[in-house]
Design an enzyme around this catalytic site. Structure first.
Site, PDB file in Angstrom:
ATOM      1  N   LYS A  44       0.829  -1.212   0.000  1.00  0.00           N
ATOM      2  CA  LYS A  44       0.000   0.000   0.000  1.00  0.00           C
ATOM      3  C   LYS A  44       0.860   1.257   0.000  1.00  0.00           C
ATOM      4  O   LYS A  44       0.665   2.159  -0.821  1.00  0.00           O
ATOM      5  CB  LYS A  44      -0.895   0.006   1.258  1.00  0.00           C
ATOM      6  CG  LYS A  44      -1.555   1.349   1.534  1.00  0.00           C
ATOM      7  CD  LYS A  44      -2.413   1.325   2.778  1.00  0.00           C
ATOM      8  CE  LYS A  44      -1.704   1.642   4.071  1.00  0.00           C
ATOM      9  NZ  LYS A  44      -1.537   3.075   4.367  1.00  0.00           N
ATOM     10  N   ASN A  45       1.810   1.318   0.935  1.00  0.00           N
ATOM     11  CA  ASN A  45       2.549   2.576   1.097  1.00  0.00           C
ATOM     12  C   ASN A  45       3.551   2.833  -0.023  1.00  0.00           C
ATOM     13  O   ASN A  45       4.080   3.939  -0.135  1.00  0.00           O
ATOM     14  CB  ASN A  45       3.215   2.634   2.478  1.00  0.00           C
ATOM     15  CG  ASN A  45       2.179   2.846   3.578  1.00  0.00           C
ATOM     16  OD1 ASN A  45       1.036   3.234   3.295  1.00  0.00           O
ATOM     17  ND2 ASN A  45       2.547   2.575   4.818  1.00  0.00           N
ATOM     18  N   CYS A 138      -5.077   8.417   9.401  1.00  0.00           N
ATOM     19  CA  CYS A 138      -5.383   7.847  10.717  1.00  0.00           C
ATOM     20  C   CYS A 138      -5.009   8.830  11.824  1.00  0.00           C
ATOM     21  O   CYS A 138      -3.979   9.511  11.735  1.00  0.00           O
ATOM     22  CB  CYS A 138      -4.608   6.552  10.920  1.00  0.00           C
ATOM     23  SG  CYS A 138      -5.200   5.185   9.904  1.00  0.00           S
ATOM     24  N   ARG A 143       0.496  14.955  13.689  1.00  0.00           N
ATOM     25  CA  ARG A 143       1.305  14.488  12.549  1.00  0.00           C
ATOM     26  C   ARG A 143       1.674  15.706  11.691  1.00  0.00           C
ATOM     27  O   ARG A 143       1.113  15.920  10.610  1.00  0.00           O
ATOM     28  CB  ARG A 143       0.540  13.439  11.736  1.00  0.00           C
ATOM     29  CG  ARG A 143       0.214  12.184  12.534  1.00  0.00           C
ATOM     30  CD  ARG A 143      -0.623  11.204  11.751  1.00  0.00           C
ATOM     31  NE  ARG A 143       0.164  10.444  10.794  1.00  0.00           N
ATOM     32  CZ  ARG A 143      -0.359   9.548   9.947  1.00  0.00           C
ATOM     33  NH1 ARG A 143      -1.658   9.310   9.960  1.00  0.00           N
ATOM     34  NH2 ARG A 143       0.406   8.896   9.091  1.00  0.00           N
ATOM     35  N   PRO A 144       2.619  16.518  12.172  1.00  0.00           N
ATOM     36  CA  PRO A 144       2.963  17.751  11.445  1.00  0.00           C
ATOM     37  C   PRO A 144       3.628  17.445  10.101  1.00  0.00           C
ATOM     38  O   PRO A 144       4.124  16.328   9.886  1.00  0.00           O
ATOM     39  CB  PRO A 144       3.953  18.451  12.385  1.00  0.00           C
ATOM     40  CG  PRO A 144       4.506  17.384  13.258  1.00  0.00           C
ATOM     41  CD  PRO A 144       3.450  16.313  13.372  1.00  0.00           C
ATOM     42  N   ASP A 146       5.940  19.828   8.911  1.00  0.00           N
ATOM     43  CA  ASP A 146       6.942  20.906   8.867  1.00  0.00           C
ATOM     44  C   ASP A 146       8.198  20.520   8.074  1.00  0.00           C
ATOM     45  O   ASP A 146       8.790  21.366   7.390  1.00  0.00           O
ATOM     46  CB  ASP A 146       7.321  21.318  10.300  1.00  0.00           C
ATOM     47  CG  ASP A 146       7.817  20.140  11.122  1.00  0.00           C
ATOM     48  OD1 ASP A 146       7.100  19.118  11.186  1.00  0.00           O
ATOM     49  OD2 ASP A 146       8.915  20.206  11.683  1.00  0.00           O
ATOM     50  N   ASP A 327       3.920   0.236  12.398  1.00  0.00           N
ATOM     51  CA  ASP A 327       2.696  -0.294  11.789  1.00  0.00           C
ATOM     52  C   ASP A 327       2.404  -1.732  12.212  1.00  0.00           C
ATOM     53  O   ASP A 327       1.311  -2.238  11.962  1.00  0.00           O
ATOM     54  CB  ASP A 327       2.778  -0.208  10.256  1.00  0.00           C
ATOM     55  CG  ASP A 327       2.818   1.233   9.767  1.00  0.00           C
ATOM     56  OD1 ASP A 327       2.506   2.137  10.558  1.00  0.00           O
ATOM     57  OD2 ASP A 327       3.169   1.451   8.590  1.00  0.00           O
ATOM     58  N   ARG A 419      -9.022  -0.173   3.820  1.00  0.00           N
ATOM     59  CA  ARG A 419      -8.051   0.800   3.302  1.00  0.00           C
ATOM     60  C   ARG A 419      -6.717   0.146   2.992  1.00  0.00           C
ATOM     61  O   ARG A 419      -5.969   0.645   2.155  1.00  0.00           O
ATOM     62  CB  ARG A 419      -7.804   1.900   4.345  1.00  0.00           C
ATOM     63  CG  ARG A 419      -8.909   2.929   4.445  1.00  0.00           C
ATOM     64  CD  ARG A 419      -8.481   4.052   5.365  1.00  0.00           C
ATOM     65  NE  ARG A 419      -7.092   4.408   5.079  1.00  0.00           N
ATOM     66  CZ  ARG A 419      -6.262   4.978   5.929  1.00  0.00           C
ATOM     67  NH1 ARG A 419      -6.674   5.295   7.123  1.00  0.00           N
ATOM     68  NH2 ARG A 419      -5.021   5.266   5.588  1.00  0.00           N
TER      69      ARG A 419
HETATM   70  C1  EPZ Z   1       4.321   6.748   6.827  1.00  0.00           C
HETATM   71  O1  EPZ Z   1       3.622   7.825   7.417  1.00  0.00           O
HETATM   72  C2  EPZ Z   1       3.294   5.673   6.626  1.00  0.00           C
HETATM   73  N1  EPZ Z   1       2.244   6.190   5.775  1.00  0.00           N
HETATM   74  C3  EPZ Z   1       2.734   5.218   7.968  1.00  0.00           C
HETATM   75  O2  EPZ Z   1       1.891   4.121   7.744  1.00  0.00           O
HETATM   76  C4  EPZ Z   1       3.869   4.791   8.894  1.00  0.00           C
HETATM   77  O3  EPZ Z   1       3.339   4.558  10.173  1.00  0.00           O
HETATM   78  C5  EPZ Z   1       4.933   5.884   8.975  1.00  0.00           C
HETATM   79  O4  EPZ Z   1       5.374   6.268   7.660  1.00  0.00           O
HETATM   80  C6  EPZ Z   1       6.151   5.462   9.781  1.00  0.00           C
HETATM   81  O5  EPZ Z   1       6.704   4.298   9.228  1.00  0.00           O
HETATM   82  C7  EPZ Z   1       2.401   6.210   4.464  1.00  0.00           C
HETATM   83  O6  EPZ Z   1       3.384   5.748   3.906  1.00  0.00           O
HETATM   84  C8  EPZ Z   1       1.293   6.776   3.669  1.00  0.00           C
HETATM   85  P1  EPZ Z   1       6.550   9.885   9.032  1.00  0.00           P
HETATM   86  P2  EPZ Z   1       4.269   9.280   7.465  1.00  0.00           P
HETATM   87  O7  EPZ Z   1       6.566  11.176   8.296  1.00  0.00           O
HETATM   88  O8  EPZ Z   1       5.131   9.432   6.274  1.00  0.00           O
HETATM   89  C9  EPZ Z   1       6.950  13.054  12.618  1.00  0.00           C
HETATM   90  C10 EPZ Z   1      -0.047   2.820   7.978  1.00  0.00           C
HETATM   91  O9  EPZ Z   1      -0.650   2.304   8.949  1.00  0.00           O
HETATM   92  N2  EPZ Z   1       7.020  14.085  11.585  1.00  0.00           N
HETATM   93  O10 EPZ Z   1       7.660   8.926   8.820  1.00  0.00           O
HETATM   94  O11 EPZ Z   1       3.173  10.245   7.675  1.00  0.00           O
HETATM   95  C11 EPZ Z   1       5.584  12.393  12.668  1.00  0.00           C
HETATM   96  O12 EPZ Z   1       4.677  13.152  13.434  1.00  0.00           O
HETATM   97  C12 EPZ Z   1       0.487   4.231   8.083  1.00  0.00           C
HETATM   98  O13 EPZ Z   1       0.122   2.249   6.882  1.00  0.00           O
HETATM   99  C13 EPZ Z   1       7.259  15.399  11.965  1.00  0.00           C
HETATM  100  O14 EPZ Z   1       7.404  15.731  13.133  1.00  0.00           O
HETATM  101  O15 EPZ Z   1       5.153   9.152   8.750  1.00  0.00           O
HETATM  102  C14 EPZ Z   1       5.910  11.046  13.277  1.00  0.00           C
HETATM  103  O16 EPZ Z   1       6.002  11.187  14.664  1.00  0.00           O
HETATM  104  C15 EPZ Z   1       0.124   4.917   9.335  1.00  0.00           C
HETATM  105  N3  EPZ Z   1       7.330  16.347  10.972  1.00  0.00           N
HETATM  106  C16 EPZ Z   1       7.300  10.739  12.718  1.00  0.00           C
HETATM  107  O17 EPZ Z   1       7.839  12.003  12.275  1.00  0.00           O
HETATM  108  C17 EPZ Z   1       7.166  16.051   9.657  1.00  0.00           C
HETATM  109  O18 EPZ Z   1       7.236  16.973   8.813  1.00  0.00           O
HETATM  110  C18 EPZ Z   1       7.350   9.786  11.534  1.00  0.00           C
HETATM  111  O19 EPZ Z   1       6.387  10.205  10.573  1.00  0.00           O
HETATM  112  C19 EPZ Z   1       6.934  14.719   9.293  1.00  0.00           C
HETATM  113  C20 EPZ Z   1       6.859  13.740  10.269  1.00  0.00           C
END
Ligand code: EPZ
Length: 438
Positions: A44-45, A138, A143-144, A146, A327, A419
């Protein structure tokens, strides 16, 4: 180029939408050992990162091994709203981006999913501007985005967030050195998309190393991009002026595979999980072995045997890849609920990813949550109950719990499972699970 922000009110591709019925519930009659083989679907991802990447080409791309799940269906709607021509046949999606003239999109389909934010990087890369609604997805705590915005700015975009939309505008897009303050899958992918056609070299430091990042980089390279270092924490992108369409196949879904591996262990069953890349599952394999589950590798298949006695509690801390994936934390909690001893599970990625725990408690689990940590006291057995899914992997947790529990579990909120898990009822029924959607 049209600058009006398109929304879902405009035409839909009627034949491309998969079924979604919020009224349906899943009845699981648990306590059966799963036995047999499950073939894993495409990731999916990965799929939802490859599809927006196709917008960067000046000819059609063909993406194979795309799972038929509602997140993919939603992405198809998004691309269609932008003007892309899309054809789907089984698990193959063909995307012709040539008629895309708009860099602006908002509305329910944008807000319904997290990965809609990849349109920012893809549209910025193609048109040097993007006007996209803030993403949904979700609810796992804050989930910023920035780091995405910081990176776009470094590449030369002016960034403005107004009225729920992110506006990105670049006179020219140029390479830059970008250090990510947090390891972010989404920011790494978005910056790969934006930088692939920028002028000059971009270096992303402290990049995410997830297999889905590598898959996107490989797809972009097949389209003519020049990217080195994907899969390490430093990625170098030498921008090229044009990309062309390419044929590509999504990697297998490591989280789907992991969910079924956990289900095998939780039901004391014996499953062959085929069509996987075993190294992507190393952290889960290590933990299952530590618990006392036998896991053997046979080429692209993993044999998981949970029937041996003497299983015991373990501690788990989620980390960015190659650490234990967040995940799989939720389905693993459902399994550890019936493993003797005290397991301590800490989620370092998300602030609030334990909403499945209250539902597990309804089924007899003994779990205390303190901040980002869950203390799980293994009980001999869970019993069926009516439970509600709060997010995608909470759904996976309740599926595992229902399969391992005695009696009937009724799961509400199937839209979340739909999903991310292709044909999950058929796959589980084929290995001995008894479940019914109605
Ligand atoms: C991806 O989300 C996946 N989603 C998530 O899978 C997965 O849990 C996650 O990566 C971690 O492996 C997709 O691929 C669509 P991150 P993503 O940016 O990219 C913080 C599932 O169940 N952060 O790696 O949104 C954030 O808040 C889903 O399939 C910032 O602070 O995750 C989190 O604490 C859920 N600022 C951490 O980093 C930013 O600008 C990791 O988030 C971006 C992220």
């Amino acid at each position: 180029m049209s600058l009006s922000v398109r929304t879902e009110g405009q035409s839909q591709p009627p034949d491309l939408r998969f079924q979604e019925n919020a009224e349906e519930r899943l009845h699981i009659f648990g306590g059966r050992r799963l036995r047999g083989e499950i073939r894993v679907s495409g990731a999916k991802n990965s799929a939802i990162a490859l599809m927006p990447a196709a917008l960067l080409g000046d000819s059609p791309s063909v993406i194979e091994n795309v799972p038929r799940i509602t997140d993919v269906s939603r992405y198809i709607t998004l691309l269609h709203l932008l003007g892309a021509e899309i054809a789907c046949c089984e698990n193959t999606v063909t995307i012709d981006p040539q008629r895309v003239t708009s860099a602006a999109l908002d509305g329910e389909p944008v807000r319904a999913m997290r990965a809609s934010y990849y349109l920012m990087g893809a549209l910025l890369g193609r048109f040097h501007e993007a006007h996209v609604g803030m993403p949904g997805g979700c609810d796992l705590g804050p989930r910023p985005i920035d780091q995405h915005l910081k990176g776009f700015e470094a590449l030369g975009a002016e960034v403005e967030v107004q009225g729920g939309l992110v506006h990105l505008q670049a006179r020219e897009l140029h390479g830059a050195r970008i250090y990510l303050d947090v390891v972010s899958v989404g920011a790494t992918i978005n910056l790969l998309l934006a930088a692939a056609r920028a002028d000059g070299q971009t270096i992303i430091e402290n990049a995410a190393r997830e297999p889905e990042v590598v898959d996107l980089a490989n797809f972009l390279c097949a389209m003519g991009a020049q990217i080195r270092g994907a899969g390490t924490d430093t990625i170098r992108i030498q921008g090229v002026p044009h990309l062309h369409g390419a044929s590509y196949s999504c990697i297998p879904d490591r989280i789907e595979a992991g969910t079924y591996m956990i289900a095998a262990a939780a039901t004391k069953g014996r499953l062959r999980i085929s069509g996987v890349i075993p190294t992507h599952l190393d952290p889960l394999i290590a933990k299952l072995r530590e618990i006392g589950v036998r896991v053997e590798e046979h080429g692209d298949a993993l044999l998981v045997d949970g029937s041996y006695p003497g299983q015991h509690a373990v501690d788990i801390k989620t980390q960015p890849y190659p650490g234990f994936p967040t995940d799989l934390q939720q389905p693993m909690t459902a399994y550890l609920a019936i493993v003797p001893g005290t397991s301590i599970i800490t989620d370092t990625i998300y602030e609030s990813r334990f909403r499945h725990v209250n539902e597990l408690k309804r089924m007899g689990a003994d779990i205390r949550v303190q901040g980002r940590t869950a203390v799980v006291e293994g009980v001999p057995q869970l019993t069926g109950a009516a439970v509600t899914v709060s997010d995608l992997r909470a759904g996976a947790a309740l599926l595992v719990a229902g399969l391992e529990a005695e009696g009937e579990t009724i799961v509400d909120g199937l839209i979340y499972l739909d999903r991310g898990y292709e044909h999950f009822e058929e796959k589980l029924a084929a290995v001995g699970a008894q479940l019914l959607r109605k």
